[in-house]
Design an enzyme around this catalytic site. Structure first.
Site, PDB file in Angstrom:
ATOM      1  N   GLY A   5      10.219  -4.215 -16.929  1.00  0.00           N
ATOM      2  CA  GLY A   5      10.313  -4.345 -15.730  1.00  0.00           C
ATOM      3  C   GLY A   5      10.710  -6.033 -15.568  1.00  0.00           C
ATOM      4  O   GLY A   5      10.701  -6.697 -16.584  1.00  0.00           O
ATOM      5  N   LEU A   6      10.075  -6.193 -14.259  1.00  0.00           N
ATOM      6  CA  LEU A   6      10.308  -7.652 -14.602  1.00  0.00           C
ATOM      7  C   LEU A   6       9.500  -8.646 -14.990  1.00  0.00           C
ATOM      8  O   LEU A   6       9.770 -10.080 -15.831  1.00  0.00           O
ATOM      9  CB  LEU A   6       9.589  -8.145 -12.536  1.00  0.00           C
ATOM     10  CG  LEU A   6      10.511  -7.610 -11.737  1.00  0.00           C
ATOM     11  CD1 LEU A   6       9.868  -7.970 -10.402  1.00  0.00           C
ATOM     12  CD2 LEU A   6      11.948  -8.228 -11.831  1.00  0.00           C
ATOM     13  N   ALA A   7       8.042  -7.623 -15.322  1.00  0.00           N
ATOM     14  CA  ALA A   7       6.954  -8.660 -16.348  1.00  0.00           C
ATOM     15  C   ALA A   7       7.500  -8.853 -17.602  1.00  0.00           C
ATOM     16  O   ALA A   7       7.355  -9.591 -18.430  1.00  0.00           O
ATOM     17  CB  ALA A   7       6.200  -8.243 -16.157  1.00  0.00           C
ATOM     18  N   SER A  30      11.497   0.301   2.934  1.00  0.00           N
ATOM     19  CA  SER A  30      10.984  -1.074   2.803  1.00  0.00           C
ATOM     20  C   SER A  30      10.571  -1.764   4.301  1.00  0.00           C
ATOM     21  O   SER A  30      10.462  -0.869   5.106  1.00  0.00           O
ATOM     22  CB  SER A  30      12.200  -1.795   2.750  1.00  0.00           C
ATOM     23  OG  SER A  30      11.503  -3.109   2.636  1.00  0.00           O
ATOM     24  N   ARG A  43      -0.037  -2.625   4.762  1.00  0.00           N
ATOM     25  CA  ARG A  43      -0.237  -1.734   4.288  1.00  0.00           C
ATOM     26  C   ARG A  43      -1.382  -0.296   4.216  1.00  0.00           C
ATOM     27  O   ARG A  43      -1.293   0.497   4.992  1.00  0.00           O
ATOM     28  CB  ARG A  43       0.328  -1.431   3.309  1.00  0.00           C
ATOM     29  CG  ARG A  43       1.423  -1.899   2.886  1.00  0.00           C
ATOM     30  CD  ARG A  43       2.441  -2.361   1.373  1.00  0.00           C
ATOM     31  NE  ARG A  43       3.465  -3.286   1.206  1.00  0.00           N
ATOM     32  CZ  ARG A  43       4.186  -3.242   0.387  1.00  0.00           C
ATOM     33  NH1 ARG A  43       3.882  -2.773  -0.810  1.00  0.00           N
ATOM     34  NH2 ARG A  43       6.122  -3.159   0.511  1.00  0.00           N
ATOM     35  N   GLU A  70       1.978  -4.610 -13.356  1.00  0.00           N
ATOM     36  CA  GLU A  70       1.233  -3.998 -12.454  1.00  0.00           C
ATOM     37  C   GLU A  70       0.475  -4.064 -13.273  1.00  0.00           C
ATOM     38  O   GLU A  70      -0.509  -2.840 -12.656  1.00  0.00           O
ATOM     39  CB  GLU A  70       2.098  -2.705 -11.547  1.00  0.00           C
ATOM     40  CG  GLU A  70       1.402  -2.137 -10.954  1.00  0.00           C
ATOM     41  CD  GLU A  70       2.680  -0.575 -10.327  1.00  0.00           C
ATOM     42  OE1 GLU A  70       3.981  -0.856 -10.474  1.00  0.00           O
ATOM     43  OE2 GLU A  70       1.978   0.062  -9.805  1.00  0.00           O
ATOM     44  N   ARG A  98      -2.497  -4.543  -2.209  1.00  0.00           N
ATOM     45  CA  ARG A  98      -1.639  -5.707  -2.345  1.00  0.00           C
ATOM     46  C   ARG A  98      -0.668  -5.731  -0.715  1.00  0.00           C
ATOM     47  O   ARG A  98      -0.307  -5.012  -0.897  1.00  0.00           O
ATOM     48  CB  ARG A  98      -0.472  -4.776  -3.860  1.00  0.00           C
ATOM     49  CG  ARG A  98       0.349  -6.079  -3.841  1.00  0.00           C
ATOM     50  CD  ARG A  98       0.862  -5.876  -5.196  1.00  0.00           C
ATOM     51  NE  ARG A  98       2.281  -4.425  -4.472  1.00  0.00           N
ATOM     52  CZ  ARG A  98       2.872  -4.324  -4.029  1.00  0.00           C
ATOM     53  NH1 ARG A  98       3.426  -5.287  -3.853  1.00  0.00           N
ATOM     54  NH2 ARG A  98       3.822  -3.466  -3.931  1.00  0.00           N
TER      55      ARG A  98
END
Lengths: 637, 255
Positions: A42-44, A284, A330, A425, A435
């Site tokens: 993933g991104l990380a 979103s 959220r 994450e 978050r």
């Protein structure tokens, strides 16, 4: 064991700089000699793999997908925060830091969050130079939108597909390194265990999902970038394959699991429609820029929306939180939705839904502008529900979306197992108990592009001359254990499909460890999970063999881990006798029904250490010191 | 909620060397609101309860963005309507309708099992040039390059490709040129992508050919099935870029 976060000395603004000035460096000639295993793309994982390979490390990267580009980061919609202040609306590194700490309800580690805010701007620079097509103004400048929990516009975005574009950017950087032979990429490979040599993480054992082959891989250090555990709820916005297996197995080898009860329930998702459902779909948070959330003022009002006059509508977020309105964080927006539905004012089948209404925005800006901003989201909504959101309001309800908890890491992103680093994450560090929107992408890329390349030397500089190989008995032993685990699953030969157990586990956890938690409920959940786990090991059906593509077997392994992990989550929720962020204990609330923290006792990270299958886990505490952002009651009113 | 019945023909094939065949299943009491993949989940769980092997198919995000799912439904790669197979809902079918589900039939995508094929050729095409070579930390401030909105939007439309392989599966020539063109267009439109522009198109097209894919002959089937709405005009851009690349190489302007 005492948790040492290794936070650098000095004022918060200087910590990262002073760390970098004093960090242990590995010379280019020596970098070549060190091998790094990265699990997850993933991104990380992709950003870390690419960046470490650029630096000259030998990188070996694993993912269970058929391509590194499929990781679930790709589904992030709304955007990525950065303190660029291109809008001249008063943003700064300090404000992004403070918003994130406050959004996390003062349960995140200050030093890590400040560093995150500090590097946020360079992430945008990096992505633009990779060719990420962020949204632009007509004159060519980058544009921004607002997200929850902030009063500035600092979110960069690429339509409703920001995660996709950022991941493809990282994937392209990774692809370039694979081409150069600096990253050895293993697709269709699922990590099933971590190998320790002399107490240090020195390798992993994987199963090839196509051939079933189980193999060992040795390295000097291991990076877990394996995402969150939202799928413990079965229904979540996560991809079907997202799982806790890699971090859970690392936990069972000695990595402390921090704050597992901190989960994020996202306020704007398409409501559950039936038992057949396999996942939930997020709409979103950016939609709350232009959409207004409301329910009828009267209970059980089943009139069509156009028949409900303005004065009979309750825009409850605007009413309760006038300064943030529909952009309240959220956890607060989700809890408010639950509240109005519990009062009997919910809309749609089963009364589990609230309206997200764009009619005012369409009247103000025109349908064309709304279509440009959110077209793909409206299309997705129409496709799933069969309704046209340009003509009638969307119906939304909260759903599990992200997990703030994860493996405990110090400032260097190293877990309690020396040599095991955890990014994105999968770690616990930056978001506290809640978050903020558009911060997950920021953290994944910050960890991978800018943090780990600087902190990895702290560990590797102690590892000269300590090479390991897969011939060592430690690897053989772990491999044998993994094989036994697979055989054990195949030997059950029951007749209940894996999904059945997963769905039941999800219901238990959603009911008792979801948006509202209580002592009695959590105790009941723990007992129910234990009973379900026992049934699983007697009744689960896994057709086929272990020597082929066997999707039932893959899922069974992951669900078996969720069945253990779910219990730890409930234990953590039970032990944390306060409410904070997404963790809402009904016993601890203000007269207005807001989360009530007990800072005197709980301004701490709870990190759990495995003590063997039949023993209670040991609780370790890391006190959280707020030297820069002073502890305060969160208010968005 | 109403339920529906379907006559399914599902492809079963143990591995690439196995011959493979359709199995027939009468799927009853399928909720009309469920998605196509949820219908397959129901069928698979019923097979599992009967002690039979379920039909393997790939899926992950189930919201049309990850590109994992891939199958041909009633002759259409990724099924009827816009979006990936996971975006197909049973209410789009008639009650009692026969439905045939088979894998992508592309030589360069060997079958792994049942409906799952190996699309790693697409990764290899990207690795041969579908990126901008830059290294982390060396980037100038993001605001230094101005990219007008229409250019950024066009780059984004091309970059939306999810890499699912439907374009090659729909094409009579098994051509992935919509996929290749999407990346070449995305990067070629942006100022950051200029340095490697010519070698990129040349290298990606060569890899595409080495992998055994065909070329475009203007059927437009790819555009019709693309779940991400990538326009066929990217193929025109690819052709131009490729010719520039070949000419540049011929005159020694690139390696």
């Amino acid at each position: 064991m005492i948790l040492d976060a290794k936070i650098p000395e000095g004022p918060i603004e200087k910590k990262w700089t002073s760390f970098k000035n004093n960090a242990k460096l590995i010379s280019p000639a020596n970098k070549r000699k060190f091998k790094v295993i990265v699990v997850g793309t993933g991104l990380a994982g992709s950003s870390a793999s690419a960046t470490l390979a650029e630096l000259g490390y030998e990188v070996e990267t694993f993912c269970f997908h058929d391509s590194p580009r499929r990781a679930h980061s790709i589904a992030a919609q709304g955007g990525i925060n950065a303190a660029k202040n291109y809008q001249n609306d008063g943003d700064s590194v300090w404000r992004l830091f403070y918003d994130t700490i406050k959004g996390g309800d003062f349960r995140a580690r200050e030093a890590n969050v400040y560093r995150l805010a500090e590097v946020s701007g360079t992430i945008i620079d990096e992505c633009v130079s990779q060719g990420v097509p962020f949204a632009r103004e007509y004159g060519g400048e980058l544009t921004n939108r607002s997200f929850g929990g902030a009063q500035v516009s600092r979110t960069f975005y690429a339509k409703g597909q920001t995660g996709q574009q950022l991941l493809l950017g990282a994937y392209s950087a990774l692809s370039a390194q694979i081409r150069l032979g600096r990253v050895n990429m293993h697709e269709n490979s699922e990590m099933l265990d971590l190998v320790l040599v002399d107490g240090h993480a020195k390798g992993i054992v994987t199963r090839d999902l196509i051939t079933g082959e189980i193999t060992s891989h040795a390295a000097d250090t291991v990076l877990l970038c394996t995402g969150g555990y939202s799928n413990v709820y079965y229904l979540s916005t996560n991809a079907r394959g997202s799982n806790v297996t890699a971090t859970w197995r690392a936990y069972k080898r000695g990595a402390a699991f921090a704050n597992p009860c901190y989960t994020q329930i996202h306020p704007t998702c398409i409501p559950v429609a039936g038992e057949y459902q396999s996942k939930l779909t997020l709409m979103s948070e950016s939609l709350r820029n232009d959409g207004r959330v409301w329910v009828p003022k009267a209970k059980g009002d089943t009139r069509l929306t156009q028949d409900i006059p303005e004065e009979e509508r309750d825009y409850y977020l605007e009413r309760k939180y006038p300064s943030y309105g529909n952009l309240a964080p959220r956890d607060i927006a989700s809890r408010s939705a639950k509240e109005v539905c519990d009062e009997g004012r919910g809309v749609g089948p089963g009364g589990l839904g609230v309206y997200l209404d764009f009619s005012a925005a369409i009247a103000r800006l025109g349908e064309k502008t709304i279509r440009e901003r959110y077209g793909n989201l409206f299309e997705m909504y129409g496709n799933i529900t069969g309704e046209n959101a340009y003509e009638r309001p969307m119906r939304i309800y909260p759903a599990v979306h992200y997990t703030m908890g994860g493996l405990w890491v110090d400032y260097n992103l190293m877990s309690t197992i020396p040599g095991l680093h955890v990014l994105g994450e999968a770690n616990f560090s930056d978001h506290g108990a809640n978050r903020l929107g558009a911060s997950a992408l920021m953290q994944g890329l910050s960890d991978g592009y800018f943090v780990i390349p600087n902190t990895l030397g702290e560990y590797l500089s102690t590892q000269f001359g300590k090479k390991v190989s897969t011939d060592m008995p430690e690897f053989k032993k772990t491999e044998t254990e993994v094989r036994a685990c697979v055989e054990k699953l195949l030997a059950v030969k029951g007749n209940v499909p894996v999904d059945e157990f997963h769905r039941q586990l999800g219901l238990i956890i959603w009911d008792e460890c979801g948006m509202a938690r209580s002592e009695a409920g959590l105790k009941k959940a723990i007992a129910d999970i234990r009973a379900l786990r026992e049934r699983f090991w007697k009744e689960v059906a896994i057709p086929g063999t272990g020597a082929e593509l066997n999707q039932s077997l893959e899922r069974a392994g992951r669900v078996a881990d969720f069945l253990e992990f779910g219990e730890l989550m409930c234990i953590d929720a039970l032990t944390r006798e306060e409410s904070c962020g997404g963790h809402f204990r009904v016993e601890h609330q203000t007269p207005e029904g807001e989360a009530l923290r007990h800072d005197d006792k709980f301004a701490e990270v709870y990190a759990w250490m495995f003590q063997g299958q039949d023993n209670d886990p040991e609780l370790l505490r890391e006190p959280l010191h707020y030297e820069a952002a002073h502890l305060a009651t969160r208010s968005y009113k | 909620m109403s339920t529906m019945n379907f006559h399914l023909r599902l492809w079963k094939q143990k591995c690439a060397s196995d011959k493979g065949e359709f199995i027939k299943i009468h799927a009853t009491e399928i909720p009309s609101e469920c998605s196509f993949l949820e219908m397959l989940d129901i069928v698979n769980n019923r097979l599992t309860r009967e002690g039979k092997e379920p039909v393997s198919f790939a899926s992950d995000c189930r919201e049309g963005i990850c590109g994992t799912c891939h199958m041909v439904i009633n002759g259409v790669p990724q099924g009827p309507g816009r979006g990936a197979a996971c975006q197909v809902y049973m209410r789009k079918f008639e009650n009692g309708q026969p439905i045939t589900v088979e894998p992508f039939r592309v030589g360069a995508f060997p079958i792994v099992k049942d409906l799952v094929v190996n699309r790693s050729a697409y990764d290899r095409i990207i690795r041969s040039g579908g990126f901008i070579s830059e290294h982390t930390g060396g980037a100038p401030d993001a605001s230094t390059s101005l990219i007008p909105k229409p250019v950024a939007d066009a780059a984004m439309d091309a970059a939306a490709c999810i890499g699912c392989g439907a374009c090659a599966a729909a094409c009579p020539n098994s051509s992935p040129m919509l996929f290749v063109g999407a990346k070449v267009t995305h990067l070629g439109l942006l100022p950051q992508g200029q340095a490697e522009r010519k070698s990129r198109a040349r290298n990606m097209v060569r890899t595409m050919q080495e992998e055994g894919f065909g070329n475009c002959s203007n059927y437009y089937a790819c555009e019709a099935v693309c779940p991400a709405n990538v326009p066929a005009s990217v193929i025109a851009m690819l052709n131009r870029e490729y010719i520039r690349g070949e000419v540049s190489e011929a005159i020694g302007a690139i390696d």
